[in-house]
Design a protein around this motif. Structure first.
Motif, PDB file in Angstrom:
ATOM      1  N   GLU A   1       5.125  15.044  -3.580  1.00  0.00           N
ATOM      2  CA  GLU A   1       5.836  14.228  -4.483  1.00  0.00           C
ATOM      3  C   GLU A   1       6.390  13.164  -3.416  1.00  0.00           C
ATOM      4  O   GLU A   1       6.531  11.917  -3.605  1.00  0.00           O
ATOM      5  CB  GLU A   1       6.843  14.777  -5.282  1.00  0.00           C
ATOM      6  CG  GLU A   1       6.313  15.506  -6.637  1.00  0.00           C
ATOM      7  CD  GLU A   1       7.487  16.081  -7.204  1.00  0.00           C
ATOM      8  OE1 GLU A   1       8.525  15.773  -7.237  1.00  0.00           O
ATOM      9  OE2 GLU A   1       7.062  16.979  -8.113  1.00  0.00           O
ATOM     10  N   LEU A   2       7.135  13.711  -2.219  1.00  0.00           N
ATOM     11  CA  LEU A   2       7.905  12.733  -1.358  1.00  0.00           C
ATOM     12  C   LEU A   2       6.645  11.760  -0.834  1.00  0.00           C
ATOM     13  O   LEU A   2       6.902  10.654  -0.705  1.00  0.00           O
ATOM     14  CB  LEU A   2       8.553  13.598  -0.321  1.00  0.00           C
ATOM     15  CG  LEU A   2       8.934  12.634   0.790  1.00  0.00           C
ATOM     16  CD1 LEU A   2      10.111  11.617   0.363  1.00  0.00           C
ATOM     17  CD2 LEU A   2       9.844  13.409   1.912  1.00  0.00           C
TER      18      LEU A   2
ATOM     19  N   ARG B   1       3.860   4.692  -2.373  1.00  0.00           N
ATOM     20  CA  ARG B   1       4.041   3.742  -3.480  1.00  0.00           C
ATOM     21  C   ARG B   1       5.309   2.743  -2.790  1.00  0.00           C
ATOM     22  O   ARG B   1       5.146   1.497  -2.834  1.00  0.00           O
ATOM     23  CB  ARG B   1       4.560   4.454  -4.731  1.00  0.00           C
ATOM     24  CG  ARG B   1       3.592   4.468  -5.609  1.00  0.00           C
ATOM     25  CD  ARG B   1       4.030   4.773  -7.252  1.00  0.00           C
ATOM     26  NE  ARG B   1       5.458   4.988  -7.286  1.00  0.00           N
ATOM     27  CZ  ARG B   1       6.018   5.952  -7.856  1.00  0.00           C
ATOM     28  NH1 ARG B   1       5.420   6.783  -8.587  1.00  0.00           N
ATOM     29  NH2 ARG B   1       7.246   5.813  -8.056  1.00  0.00           N
ATOM     30  N   LEU B   2       6.173   3.496  -2.342  1.00  0.00           N
ATOM     31  CA  LEU B   2       7.349   2.614  -1.612  1.00  0.00           C
ATOM     32  C   LEU B   2       6.782   1.946  -0.482  1.00  0.00           C
ATOM     33  O   LEU B   2       6.876   0.533  -0.402  1.00  0.00           O
ATOM     34  CB  LEU B   2       8.342   3.377  -0.868  1.00  0.00           C
ATOM     35  CG  LEU B   2       9.525   2.398  -0.288  1.00  0.00           C
ATOM     36  CD1 LEU B   2      10.251   1.744  -1.224  1.00  0.00           C
ATOM     37  CD2 LEU B   2      10.495   3.442   0.163  1.00  0.00           C
TER      38      LEU B   2
ATOM     39  N   LEU C   1       6.659  -2.309  -0.331  1.00  0.00           N
ATOM     40  CA  LEU C   1       7.181  -3.012   0.690  1.00  0.00           C
ATOM     41  C   LEU C   1       6.055  -4.064   1.218  1.00  0.00           C
ATOM     42  O   LEU C   1       6.807  -5.231   1.710  1.00  0.00           O
ATOM     43  CB  LEU C   1       7.946  -2.112   1.609  1.00  0.00           C
ATOM     44  CG  LEU C   1       9.111  -1.266   1.576  1.00  0.00           C
ATOM     45  CD1 LEU C   1       9.353  -0.240   2.313  1.00  0.00           C
ATOM     46  CD2 LEU C   1      10.200  -2.272   1.374  1.00  0.00           C
ATOM     47  N   VAL C   2       5.112  -3.773   1.461  1.00  0.00           N
ATOM     48  CA  VAL C   2       4.023  -4.533   1.914  1.00  0.00           C
ATOM     49  C   VAL C   2       3.892  -5.737   1.083  1.00  0.00           C
ATOM     50  O   VAL C   2       3.618  -6.755   1.638  1.00  0.00           O
ATOM     51  CB  VAL C   2       2.877  -3.887   2.099  1.00  0.00           C
ATOM     52  CG1 VAL C   2       1.551  -4.699   2.396  1.00  0.00           C
ATOM     53  CG2 VAL C   2       2.821  -2.825   3.211  1.00  0.00           C
ATOM     54  N   GLY C   3       4.212  -5.589  -0.273  1.00  0.00           N
ATOM     55  CA  GLY C   3       4.047  -6.729  -1.028  1.00  0.00           C
ATOM     56  C   GLY C   3       5.361  -7.751  -0.946  1.00  0.00           C
ATOM     57  O   GLY C   3       5.179  -8.993  -1.473  1.00  0.00           O
ATOM     58  N   LEU C   4       6.357  -7.575  -0.312  1.00  0.00           N
ATOM     59  CA  LEU C   4       7.406  -8.476  -0.142  1.00  0.00           C
ATOM     60  C   LEU C   4       7.229  -9.341   0.851  1.00  0.00           C
ATOM     61  O   LEU C   4       6.533  -9.050   1.827  1.00  0.00           O
ATOM     62  CB  LEU C   4       8.695  -7.522   0.255  1.00  0.00           C
ATOM     63  CG  LEU C   4       9.540  -6.628  -0.903  1.00  0.00           C
ATOM     64  CD1 LEU C   4      10.526  -5.843  -0.016  1.00  0.00           C
ATOM     65  CD2 LEU C   4       9.611  -7.462  -2.274  1.00  0.00           C
TER      66      LEU C   4
ATOM     67  N   GLU D   1      10.866  -3.273  -9.605  1.00  0.00           N
ATOM     68  CA  GLU D   1      10.002  -3.434 -10.580  1.00  0.00           C
ATOM     69  C   GLU D   1       8.618  -2.902 -10.148  1.00  0.00           C
ATOM     70  O   GLU D   1       7.721  -2.674 -10.898  1.00  0.00           O
ATOM     71  CB  GLU D   1       9.853  -5.176 -10.754  1.00  0.00           C
ATOM     72  CG  GLU D   1      10.749  -5.655 -11.398  1.00  0.00           C
ATOM     73  CD  GLU D   1      10.725  -7.464 -11.287  1.00  0.00           C
ATOM     74  OE1 GLU D   1      10.069  -7.749 -10.922  1.00  0.00           O
ATOM     75  OE2 GLU D   1      12.011  -7.983 -11.918  1.00  0.00           O
ATOM     76  N   CYS D   2       8.285  -2.931  -8.982  1.00  0.00           N
ATOM     77  CA  CYS D   2       7.031  -2.614  -8.382  1.00  0.00           C
ATOM     78  C   CYS D   2       6.996  -0.965  -8.478  1.00  0.00           C
ATOM     79  O   CYS D   2       6.100  -0.415  -8.979  1.00  0.00           O
ATOM     80  CB  CYS D   2       6.942  -2.702  -6.933  1.00  0.00           C
ATOM     81  SG  CYS D   2       5.248  -2.168  -6.112  1.00  0.00           S
ATOM     82  N   MET D   3       8.111  -0.200  -8.210  1.00  0.00           N
ATOM     83  CA  MET D   3       8.119   1.355  -8.118  1.00  0.00           C
ATOM     84  C   MET D   3       8.213   1.786  -9.801  1.00  0.00           C
ATOM     85  O   MET D   3       7.658   2.715  -9.749  1.00  0.00           O
ATOM     86  CB  MET D   3       9.325   1.767  -7.508  1.00  0.00           C
ATOM     87  CG  MET D   3       9.366   1.589  -5.977  1.00  0.00           C
ATOM     88  SD  MET D   3       8.206   2.443  -5.232  1.00  0.00           S
ATOM     89  CE  MET D   3       8.662   4.101  -5.187  1.00  0.00           C
ATOM     90  N   GLY D   4       8.482   0.690 -10.436  1.00  0.00           N
ATOM     91  CA  GLY D   4       8.508   1.052 -11.929  1.00  0.00           C
ATOM     92  C   GLY D   4       9.296   2.153 -12.402  1.00  0.00           C
ATOM     93  O   GLY D   4       9.468   2.881 -13.245  1.00  0.00           O
TER      94      GLY D   4
END
Length: 185
Positions: A122-123, A129-130, A134-137, A182-185
């Protein structure tokens, strides 16, 4: 360690607000090792990190009623309390002690040995996902967030590192965190 699936942080905080000491115990049993790691990363001394964790749990207990699930997740609120407690101590300049790198390695190995396979999976999934979020910022937002949450820098220190106005850095962090949520939902 219990898998994060099925643990109701919001409910546990609501129970704490009602005076349910068992709820605080469940949060502690579930996350104290990880929270100690957060504090240790910032204060860099195990004994001080343990004090930070103690004080943070007192704050969680006394301030649980102020938690608002509409403003964010209970787990994030708990981790923020610990992080802010550690940062406040460091910023006060009362104690700044370096930690031995071997000690950090030993703590990391101990934490890894205690983590279950489901937790590791899970981690890893959450970190993936994180990372993608982050890459999208924008680079400045991403760096501002990493300096604040990974390096434990104050807003002023980040402004100095990025050679940018303090207000701009605060805006980058706030907008970056909003985009991450928003991205992590």
């Amino acid at each position: 360690m219990i898998a994060s699936e099925g643990f109701d942080y919001d409910g546990a905080l609501a129970a704490c607000a009602r005076g349910d000491q068992g709820a605080l115990r469940r949060i502690y049993d579930r996350d104290s090792r990880s929270l100690l790691g957060v504090a240790l990363r910032i204060v860099r001394h195990r004994q001080i990190a343990e004090d930070v964790l103690h004080d943070a749990f007192l704050n969680i207990w006394t301030r649980a009623g102020s938690f608002d699930p509409a403003r964010g997740a209970g787990r994030g609120w708990i981790y923020s309390v610990v992080r802010n407690q550690a940062l406040s101590l460091v910023r006060s300049g009362e104690r700044e002690i370096g930690v031995d790198e071997e000690l950090l390695d030993d703590l990391g190995a101990a934490a890894a040995a205690d983590a279950g396979m489901a937790d590791a999976f899970e981690l890893h999934q959450d970190l993936g996902r994180l990372h993608d979020c982050l890459v999208g910022l924008d680079v400045v937002k991403r760096n501002s967030i990493l300096y604040a949450y990974v390096d434990g820098c104050s807003h002023s220190e980040i402004a100095e590192r990025l050679n940018s106005p303090l207000g701009t850095v605060k805006t980058w962090i706030r907008r970056g965190l909003t985009a991450l949520r928003e991205c992590m939902g």
